[in-house]
Design a protein around this motif. Structure first.
Motif, PDB file in Angstrom:
ATOM      1  N   THR A 168      31.147  -7.540 -58.560  1.00 37.29           N
ATOM      2  CA  THR A 168      29.947  -7.354 -59.361  1.00 37.29           C
ATOM      3  C   THR A 168      28.971  -8.483 -59.088  1.00 37.29           C
ATOM      4  OG1 THR A 168      30.861  -8.559 -61.271  1.00 37.29           O
ATOM      5  CG2 THR A 168      31.216  -6.169 -61.186  1.00 37.29           C
ATOM      6  N   ASN A 169      27.693  -8.156 -59.175  1.00 41.44           N
ATOM      7  CA  ASN A 169      26.631  -9.146 -59.021  1.00 41.44           C
ATOM      8  C   ASN A 169      25.730  -9.056 -60.251  1.00 41.44           C
ATOM      9  OD1 ASN A 169      26.216  -7.688 -55.790  1.00 41.44           O
ATOM     10  ND2 ASN A 169      27.654  -9.276 -56.319  1.00 41.44           N
ATOM     11  N   LEU A 170      25.614 -10.127 -60.993  1.00 36.63           N
ATOM     12  CA  LEU A 170      24.681 -10.195 -62.109  1.00 36.63           C
ATOM     13  C   LEU A 170      23.551 -11.132 -61.700  1.00 36.63           C
ATOM     14  CD1 LEU A 170      23.988  -9.508 -65.084  1.00 36.63           C
ATOM     15  CD2 LEU A 170      25.212 -11.602 -65.725  1.00 36.63           C
ATOM     16  N   VAL A 171      22.320 -10.615 -61.696  1.00 35.64           N
ATOM     17  CA  VAL A 171      21.156 -11.403 -61.290  1.00 35.64           C
ATOM     18  C   VAL A 171      20.491 -11.956 -62.543  1.00 35.64           C
ATOM     19  CG1 VAL A 171      19.044 -11.436 -59.930  1.00 35.64           C
ATOM     20  CG2 VAL A 171      20.874  -9.822 -59.344  1.00 35.64           C
ATOM     21  N   ILE A 172      20.459 -13.272 -62.660  1.00 30.64           N
ATOM     22  CA  ILE A 172      19.973 -13.935 -63.869  1.00 30.64           C
ATOM     23  C   ILE A 172      18.654 -14.645 -63.561  1.00 30.64           C
ATOM     24  CG2 ILE A 172      20.514 -15.657 -65.631  1.00 30.64           C
ATOM     25  CD1 ILE A 172      23.507 -15.233 -64.819  1.00 30.64           C
ATOM     26  N   PRO A 173      17.564 -14.270 -64.211  1.00 37.37           N
ATOM     27  CA  PRO A 173      16.294 -14.962 -63.970  1.00 37.37           C
ATOM     28  C   PRO A 173      16.332 -16.396 -64.494  1.00 37.37           C
ATOM     29  CG  PRO A 173      15.963 -12.840 -65.082  1.00 37.37           C
ATOM     30  CD  PRO A 173      17.421 -13.157 -65.161  1.00 37.37           C
ATOM     31  N   LEU A 174      15.861 -17.320 -63.683  1.00 37.10           N
ATOM     32  CA  LEU A 174      15.759 -18.725 -64.085  1.00 37.10           C
ATOM     33  C   LEU A 174      14.313 -19.201 -64.131  1.00 37.10           C
ATOM     34  CD1 LEU A 174      18.672 -20.306 -61.987  1.00 37.10           C
ATOM     35  CD2 LEU A 174      18.751 -19.483 -64.355  1.00 37.10           C
ATOM     36  N   GLY A 175      13.403 -18.389 -63.641  1.00 36.57           N
ATOM     37  CA  GLY A 175      11.984 -18.726 -63.595  1.00 36.57           C
ATOM     38  C   GLY A 175      11.287 -17.729 -62.703  1.00 36.57           C
ATOM     39  N   PRO A 176       9.962 -17.803 -62.583  1.00 29.97           N
ATOM     40  CA  PRO A 176       9.249 -16.838 -61.749  1.00 29.97           C
ATOM     41  C   PRO A 176       9.695 -16.830 -60.292  1.00 29.97           C
ATOM     42  CG  PRO A 176       7.723 -18.036 -63.158  1.00 29.97           C
ATOM     43  CD  PRO A 176       9.049 -18.717 -63.291  1.00 29.97           C
ATOM     44  N   ASP A 177      10.177 -17.963 -59.795  1.00 32.77           N
ATOM     45  CA  ASP A 177      10.567 -18.037 -58.382  1.00 32.77           C
ATOM     46  C   ASP A 177      11.976 -18.595 -58.202  1.00 32.77           C
ATOM     47  OD1 ASP A 177      10.057 -20.619 -59.131  1.00 32.77           O
ATOM     48  OD2 ASP A 177       8.578 -21.027 -57.561  1.00 32.77           O
ATOM     49  N   ARG A 178      12.833 -18.366 -59.199  1.00 30.16           N
ATOM     50  CA  ARG A 178      14.197 -18.878 -59.110  1.00 30.16           C
ATOM     51  C   ARG A 178      15.139 -17.967 -59.879  1.00 30.16           C
ATOM     52  NH1 ARG A 178      16.999 -23.673 -61.312  1.00 30.16           N
ATOM     53  NH2 ARG A 178      18.218 -24.635 -59.657  1.00 30.16           N
ATOM     54  N   SER A 179      16.304 -17.720 -59.311  1.00 26.53           N
ATOM     55  CA  SER A 179      17.278 -16.855 -59.976  1.00 26.53           C
ATOM     56  C   SER A 179      18.689 -17.297 -59.613  1.00 26.53           C
ATOM     57  CB  SER A 179      17.064 -15.383 -59.593  1.00 26.53           C
ATOM     58  OG  SER A 179      17.142 -15.216 -58.190  1.00 26.53           O
ATOM     59  N   GLU A 180      19.636 -16.752 -60.345  1.00 28.83           N
ATOM     60  CA  GLU A 180      21.041 -17.039 -60.101  1.00 28.83           C
ATOM     61  C   GLU A 180      21.770 -15.713 -59.935  1.00 28.83           C
ATOM     62  OE1 GLU A 180      23.263 -20.151 -62.465  1.00 28.83           O
ATOM     63  OE2 GLU A 180      24.266 -18.341 -63.224  1.00 28.83           O
ATOM     64  N   VAL A 181      22.667 -15.657 -58.962  1.00 31.81           N
ATOM     65  CA  VAL A 181      23.508 -14.473 -58.781  1.00 31.81           C
ATOM     66  C   VAL A 181      24.939 -14.880 -59.077  1.00 31.81           C
ATOM     67  CG1 VAL A 181      24.320 -12.694 -57.203  1.00 31.81           C
ATOM     68  CG2 VAL A 181      21.947 -13.483 -57.064  1.00 31.81           C
ATOM     69  N   HIS A 182      25.494 -14.242 -60.095  1.00 30.94           N
ATOM     70  CA  HIS A 182      26.889 -14.513 -60.481  1.00 30.94           C
ATOM     71  C   HIS A 182      27.749 -13.397 -59.904  1.00 30.94           C
ATOM     72  CE1 HIS A 182      30.082 -16.276 -62.885  1.00 30.94           C
ATOM     73  NE2 HIS A 182      30.420 -15.060 -63.279  1.00 30.94           N
ATOM     74  N   TYR A 183      28.630 -13.760 -59.009  1.00 32.78           N
ATOM     75  CA  TYR A 183      29.446 -12.838 -58.208  1.00 32.78           C
ATOM     76  C   TYR A 183      30.878 -12.910 -58.731  1.00 32.78           C
ATOM     77  CZ  TYR A 183      28.896 -10.555 -53.566  1.00 32.78           C
ATOM     78  OH  TYR A 183      28.731  -9.685 -52.522  1.00 32.78           O
ATOM     79  N   GLU A 184      31.477 -11.771 -59.110  1.00 35.31           N
ATOM     80  CA  GLU A 184      32.871 -11.737 -59.536  1.00 35.31           C
ATOM     81  C   GLU A 184      33.666 -10.777 -58.662  1.00 35.31           C
ATOM     82  OE1 GLU A 184      32.582 -12.964 -64.230  1.00 35.31           O
ATOM     83  OE2 GLU A 184      33.036 -10.876 -63.736  1.00 35.31           O
ATOM     84  N   PHE A 185      34.907 -11.151 -58.363  1.00 35.77           N
ATOM     85  CA  PHE A 185      35.758 -10.372 -57.469  1.00 35.77           C
ATOM     86  C   PHE A 185      36.990  -9.861 -58.221  1.00 35.77           C
ATOM     87  CE2 PHE A 185      33.564 -13.585 -54.942  1.00 35.77           C
ATOM     88  CZ  PHE A 185      32.965 -12.806 -53.965  1.00 35.77           C
ATOM     89  N   PHE A 186      37.227  -8.567 -58.081  1.00 34.28           N
ATOM     90  CA  PHE A 186      38.389  -7.905 -58.665  1.00 34.28           C
ATOM     91  C   PHE A 186      39.104  -7.133 -57.559  1.00 34.28           C
ATOM     92  CE2 PHE A 186      35.101  -8.342 -61.809  1.00 34.28           C
ATOM     93  CZ  PHE A 186      35.738  -8.627 -63.006  1.00 34.28           C
ATOM     94  N   PHE A 187      40.424  -7.045 -57.683  1.00 34.70           N
ATOM     95  CA  PHE A 187      41.214  -6.287 -56.709  1.00 34.70           C
ATOM     96  C   PHE A 187      42.292  -5.503 -57.438  1.00 34.70           C
ATOM     97  CE2 PHE A 187      39.645 -10.033 -54.478  1.00 34.70           C
ATOM     98  CZ  PHE A 187      39.155  -9.491 -53.292  1.00 34.70           C
TER      99      PHE A 187
END
Length: 375
Positions: A282-301
């Motif tokens: 899964t990828n959750l895209v989190i806004p940090l500002g107009p020109d900055r973001s964070e992608v939180h990547y989780e792995f499941f198997f």
């Protein structure tokens, strides 16, 4: 410099036009602080957002905390086993009551030890004797809507949201009603990217347009000639069968990692679920500002893979991280281009970028409605 008019900039994307005639949202949607501020209120305050894994809030007293759209929150499971969420702001001076995650029998603010039960009610307020008209019942932590879907816990900051089960019903059916219990969490990675959050979503939703040009190892593992995109009310699914033949650009045998096909599901506004072979990420895209973001990547198997095939897990995650590094470079370059005086807006590839177009359509509806309501 000409003045910035929010209504005018929002009107520059015409959501009513078919994709063949439409222009993409203007670059101001990706660079202007006022657009970013409007999104926080119109989009992220009013959507279900995944905030934790269900397993992490399974025990009584377990809690997690964070910030969504500038609003601190805490989610927990109470002594009776009920999931609850609250605004994580002490009613005394506004400090976050708890931080991080863990287990607690009550929520104690570290600033002045105001203490709340797991039901959100104020239990103790030290040194407040003599305060007049102090109504303890009004000093509870305000609740937040909370629910679960699949392996995840979601919250919604808005008032009286549509139930999560209804919101996710279409996606559940489109994914074939996955047996979530057969998957186990493995690990996560977090990426900070110098671009607007929508650039990340646009890149994900371009119908595979960029894959042959920017992702050689991924391109080698899937059959791009059979790549499809299905667009639904609040989500889209991109699919591609595994490559029918070996390719020297990949270290993996055809289908070894992808299985029979890869499916890339996007849920408005900012969550992606990738299902392939024995894997989910899964990828959750989190806004940090107009020109900055964070992608939180989780792995499941699949549990059977976690227990029996460590090398496969490591190779699969390594491949995902290669793709993410390539996407990071793409997105940061796009953001620099969006800030150029020479660029204002682009056109869609009508047979490919239909998921991206749907994203922009939903976003425009939310932004324009919020802007109109604020007048």
């Amino acid at each position: 410099m000409p003045s910035f008019d929010l209504k005018t900039e929002l009107s520059r994307f015409q959501a009513e036009l078919p994709i063949e005639r439409a222009w993409m949202p203007p670059s101001s949607w990706y660079t202007a602080p006022s657009i970013y501020a409007l999104e926080q209120a119109a989009v992220f305050t009013n959507s279900w957002q995944p905030i934790a894994r269900r397993a992490d809030l399974s025990a009584p007293g377990s809690f997690a905390s964070g910030v969504l759209a500038a609003q601190p929150w805490v989610a927990l499971r109470d002594a009776e086993g009920q999931l609850r969420a609250y605004h994580n702001t002490c009613r005394h001076k506004g400090r976050e009551v708890v931080q991080g995650c863990g287990r607690a029998d009550e929520l104690v603010c570290g600033y002045h030890a105001w203490t709340y039960g797991l039901d959100g009610k104020l239990k103790r307020a030290p040194q407040m004797a003599g305060v007049q008209e102090f109504d303890r019942a009004c000093m509870s932590l305000p609740p937040i809507s909370i629910d679960t879907w699949g392996l995840w816990v979601f919250i919604h900051l808005g008032s009286k949201p549509k139930p999560l089960t209804e919101h996710m019903d279409g996606l559940t059916q489109a994914l074939g009603g996955p047996d979530w219990t057969s998957f186990r969490y493995h690990s996560f990675q977090t990426w900070t990217i110098d671009c607007n959050w929508k650039v990340v979503c646009d890149n994900y939703l371009d119908g595979g347009y960029h894959i042959p040009h920017m992702h050689p190892s991924l391109d080698a593992q899937i059959d791009m000639q059979s790549y499809t995109t299905e667009v639904h009310e609040n989500f889209s699914i991109q699919s591609a069968p595994s490559s029918p033949s070996e390719d020297e650009r990949s270290d993996h045998a055809a289908g070894a990692r992808i299985g029979s096909a890869a499916r890339y599901a996007w849920l408005y506004p900012n969550w992606m679920l990738n299902r392939y072979g024995p894997c989910i990420d899964t990828n959750l895209v989190i806004p940090l500002g107009p020109d900055r973001s964070e992608v939180h990547y989780e792995f499941f198997f699949l549990a059977s893979k976690i227990d029996a095939d460590k090398s496969f897990l490591e190779d699969s995650i390594a491949q995902s991280l290669i793709t993410q590094r390539e996407d990071t470079a793409i997105c940061e370059s796009v953001q620099r281009g969006l800030a150029s005086a020479s660029y204002e807006s682009g056109r869609y590839a009508p047979q490919l970028e239909i998921g991206e177009y749907r994203f922009h359509h939903l976003l425009a509806l939310d932004l324009k409605a919020a802007q109109a309501a604020s007048r």
